[in-house]
Every structure is written in structure tokens, then in C-alpha cells.
Design an enzyme around this catalytic site. Sequence first.
Site, PDB file in Angstrom:
ATOM      1  N   SER A  20       0.833  -1.237  -0.119  1.00 55.92           N
ATOM      2  CA  SER A  20      -0.018   0.177   0.019  1.00 55.92           C
ATOM      3  C   SER A  20       0.883   1.284   0.034  1.00 55.92           C
ATOM      4  O   SER A  20       0.210   2.249  -0.036  1.00 55.92           O
ATOM      5  CB  SER A  20      -0.931   0.099   1.167  1.00 55.92           C
ATOM      6  N   LYS A  80       0.052   3.666  -2.837  1.00 53.70           N
ATOM      7  CA  LYS A  80      -0.623   4.914  -2.782  1.00 53.70           C
ATOM      8  C   LYS A  80       0.074   6.222  -2.577  1.00 53.70           C
ATOM      9  O   LYS A  80      -0.656   7.299  -3.062  1.00 53.70           O
ATOM     10  CB  LYS A  80      -1.768   4.758  -1.854  1.00 53.70           C
ATOM     11  N   SER A  91      -6.531   3.680   3.738  1.00 53.17           N
ATOM     12  CA  SER A  91      -5.878   2.692   2.782  1.00 53.17           C
ATOM     13  C   SER A  91      -6.669   2.161   1.787  1.00 53.17           C
ATOM     14  O   SER A  91      -6.599   0.755   1.438  1.00 53.17           O
ATOM     15  CB  SER A  91      -4.710   1.792   3.368  1.00 53.17           C
ATOM     16  N   LYS A 132       3.044   6.503   4.873  1.00 53.02           N
ATOM     17  CA  LYS A 132       2.200   5.638   4.426  1.00 53.02           C
ATOM     18  C   LYS A 132       2.752   4.052   4.691  1.00 53.02           C
ATOM     19  O   LYS A 132       3.949   3.984   4.234  1.00 53.02           O
ATOM     20  CB  LYS A 132       2.092   5.734   2.909  1.00 53.02           C
TER      21      LYS A 132
END
Length: 553
Positions: free
Chosen positions: A236, A239, A297, A404
Site C-alpha cells: 500500500s 498509494k 488505505s 504511509k
Amino acid sequence: MPKTPPREDEQPEYQPPRRRRQPVTYRRPPGDYTLDYHPEIPRIKRASRTPYQYREAFNEDEQESEGKQSPRTRVQERNPRTHAEERKPNPIMVEKKRRSTVYAPPPPARRTQPHRPTARPQRDRFIYIRNSLPVIITCGLLFVLLVGGAIIYNVSRPQVNTNTIVMPNGTTNNQQPVTPPAGLQHAGDPHELVITPQDTDHPPPPVNATSAYLLDADTGATLYAHNPFMHLPMMSTTKLMTAVLAVDKGNLDQKITINSAMAQDISQLSADSTVVGLKKGETYSLRELLYGLLLKSGNDAAVVIADALSGNLSNFVAEMNHRAKQLGLNDTHYMNPHGLLATGHYSSAHDLAILGQYSMNIPVIHQISGTLAYVIPQGGNHQAAPLINGNQFLFWYPGVDGGKPGFDGVDNFVQVISCTRNHHHLIGVAMHTNNWWTDMRDLMNWGFDNFKWISPHDVDSPQNPIPFDTLWNYFASDKKEGTIATSDGGRYYIYTGFSISGPIMTYYDKGGGLKQFGYPISLPSVSSSTLVSQRFEKATLQCDVIKKHCGTV
């Protein structure tokens, strides 16, 4: 009967050639002559008149006294002839329509030098050097100034403790021109890093992660690198690139309605995929979708952003890869906008650090990713949606302000962390670790040179819970006594940030270890060629590496 060749002290009898049966005799032997000044002289082709032999004879004639033999005699010595051969006239070449007059050689005092290149006399060389002396001195001064300037420039530059390592490959808004981060190296091998550690009184920390990286976001300097170019699924953290393109391509306040094509792409996500819960017919602003993308997320938010801004997922992914090339992410390739596992979808710790630095320089991404909680308000045909930031580091480590995480649901955790203390901004990356809190804390402690103990286990409480703490058993394993194995067979103590190894570690363990000596509080020091010592909380241990004898100082 032929005569024998003359001796060295005799002059041969000169017999000139006959012309029209008129005998001509010379009153004295002919001297040297120059063809350029006497065109009337017959050009006699003889080996003794080759340039080298003539020059040699001329120089010897100048240097020898009157009692010495002439150059002509020397030439005859090299080619001895009989008396009868000497009397034969040599063949001559006579120009047409011109009669030769009787040759009368000039006086010896007016002897001229032949017009051919000769070596510069020693005196002329000295005069030439003397006349050129100002030029030589000037050039020398310019050279000294140039070298001195370069030395002064290098000395005046700030000196840092740098180590160069070569790592093998495993590795703005409104469409403004993309400027790669300052830390990106363009020249030479893209997999060459110059590591400039800022903490020199602690060893670099080992990590549980497969790869890790620590970047100074202010200067672009690499502070730490462990397998920085290894290709690994980044999950993730993908992203961050999706958010970068969203801010570049879209308007944060524009409204996006989920249509049939978007709903179809959302339905293709895996059943256990993390989602915000977007449905067909609902309307959200791009800003709200970014909150769902970075806090929750949400993979469905990534799909909607990609379809809305590029028409379909394929076009958006192509733009992601294009932007990666612009930023110099040579070890990154995207297959989707959300980060779900897919063949050919990978990045590296180095590239994630560069992407983290770039994305955190975009204020709206930095602000959204550092928000602990947010509620998407009701409206647009949907209910209010509360969001909690999945970046657990935000809730307990001092100075964390964005980033993140990514997680595959098993034990491969990925982190891109932004942390600022005392106006010092660091970007930390850990890829595929099963102990993300220890790895990132150790990297940040070392980067800020601050080892004051703090643990998520101590901070986590019912009043201030860390999200998803149950997944990690409330961080019960995070204790001061924790250690990490080092590459030299030693141990790194996460509490003080120092390592022990070798004979000192052996004596430490046999002598009572932590209970008897306490934690290490310094690096090992070498006092002589054989003695090594290290300070601990309760004693200083010293070992003779030759005699293999250790004791307490």
C-alpha cells in the site's frame, strides 16, 4: 705501380679535372663552400657531401687546430683509393648554355656556414631561455594560483564522514515540471550511494527488515542503507504515487461520482481487500477520496481516482510508471494504483525514500497523511464515514508527521515514515519486517542521535489506544532487554543503541551479563595493538586479544 693511400699527416695531391684540354691548377686546397651563394660551382654527387657527413666534417674543422687534418682528408680516409684512382676525373654535371669559370675559393676568413637546419648553440639556447623567462614565470604563477585555489576550495567545503558503497541491483500541482529530489544522483551509476551518517558515536543499527533506508529530507543525504535496491512488493505504499498524480492531475474540490465502470473495477478487488466502502451512484470530492486513500488505505478509493482522472486503470498505471522515471525511481514498476500483490509490481527501499521525500514536499499530501482521524461528511448519496489513520507510528513516536504503511496480512510490513524534530526532517523506510516498531524506532533514534527510550507498549493505553494494537499483542515483546543480531556475530541493544561482540561479549556473558555489568554505553575502543575495552553501565571491560585474557578495569 699504384701508390699507397696517404698517411694521416699528409695532404693528398690534388688533381683537378681537365676542361677543354687546358690544365688548371689550384694554388691552395679548396675550402668549404655553400651552394646557395655559389651557383657556378659544379654539383658533385659524392657520399662525403651527405648532410650528416658534411656537418660532422665542418664542426671538426672548426674545433681542430691547424696541425689537424682537414675534413676532406677524413672523408678520403673512410674511402681509401689508389693513386691511379685519385687521378681519374670525377664525372660532373654542367648546366647547358653556361660555361664554368675557373673556380677561385674565397679566403678562409670568409668561410660561410651551409644553409641547413643545425642544432641551436648552447649560448643561443641560454639567450632564448633568458628572454622567455618572464613568460615562464607568469605561467608558473598562474599554475600555482590555480592549484592553490582548488586546494583552498576543497578545504573550505564542509567535511563529513562519508563512506562510498556500491550496491548491486537486487535496486507538483497543476502539471508543473517535475524536479527530482535533491537526494537523487544523476551522474554515473544510479546504484552508487554516498552514505553520510550523522551519528558517529553510535554504530548503525541492524534491522529485522529485508531492506531499509534513512534519508535526510532537508539535504537529500543518505544516512543509512541496507539492501537499498532490492526489488520487493511495496504493497500500500504504492498509494503515495497515486496521491501524487491525483494532486497533479485533479482539482481537490472536484466532485467524482461512482459510475458503472468504476463499480466494475472495484468489484475485481480481492474479498479481503481494505476498502472505504464506495458504492455506485455515490459522489465524493477528490479531497475526500484522498483521505480514504491515505488514512483507511482504501483500495476502492485508488480505483476511483485512477478511473476518474485517466479514464481507466491502464492509462493511470502508465502515468505512474512515467512519473517514476521522471523521479529517477529506477527500481520501481507499477501494475496497479493500490498495491495489491501482482507480478511486476515492485519497488525498493531507496525508491520509496525518494518518493516519500517528494510526496511529503506536497503540502496537502503531507497534511492528509499526518492526520490521525477524519470523518467524510454525509452527503453525495452516502452516509458519514469515519476514518482512522493506519500509520500506527503517528500515535506513539515523537515527531512523526506523515507517511504511509503497507501490510500483506501475514508478516511482511512496509513503512514510509516522515518524522521531524527540531526542524530536522527524516524519511525512514523499512520493507518486509515482522517488527516494524523496533526497526523504524532504531533508525529514527540513530538519525536524530537521540536514544531516549520510548515504546509503543508503554504508550498504548485504553485512554490513548494505538490503532490495531491487538494485531501485535499490544506490543508486549517490545522491551528494553531486546537485542538484534549483528553481522559480526554480536548483539545490538535497542535500549542504548550500542553493540557488543568478540571476546568482550564472551566475557560479558560468562561474568553475569546484563545483571552484573548493565547495558553497553559506548563503542569499543582500542588502547593498544592488543587491548580492547568497552564501557558498560556498571563497569568497563578490557580484553587482550592476543593472550585472550579479559577483566574488569
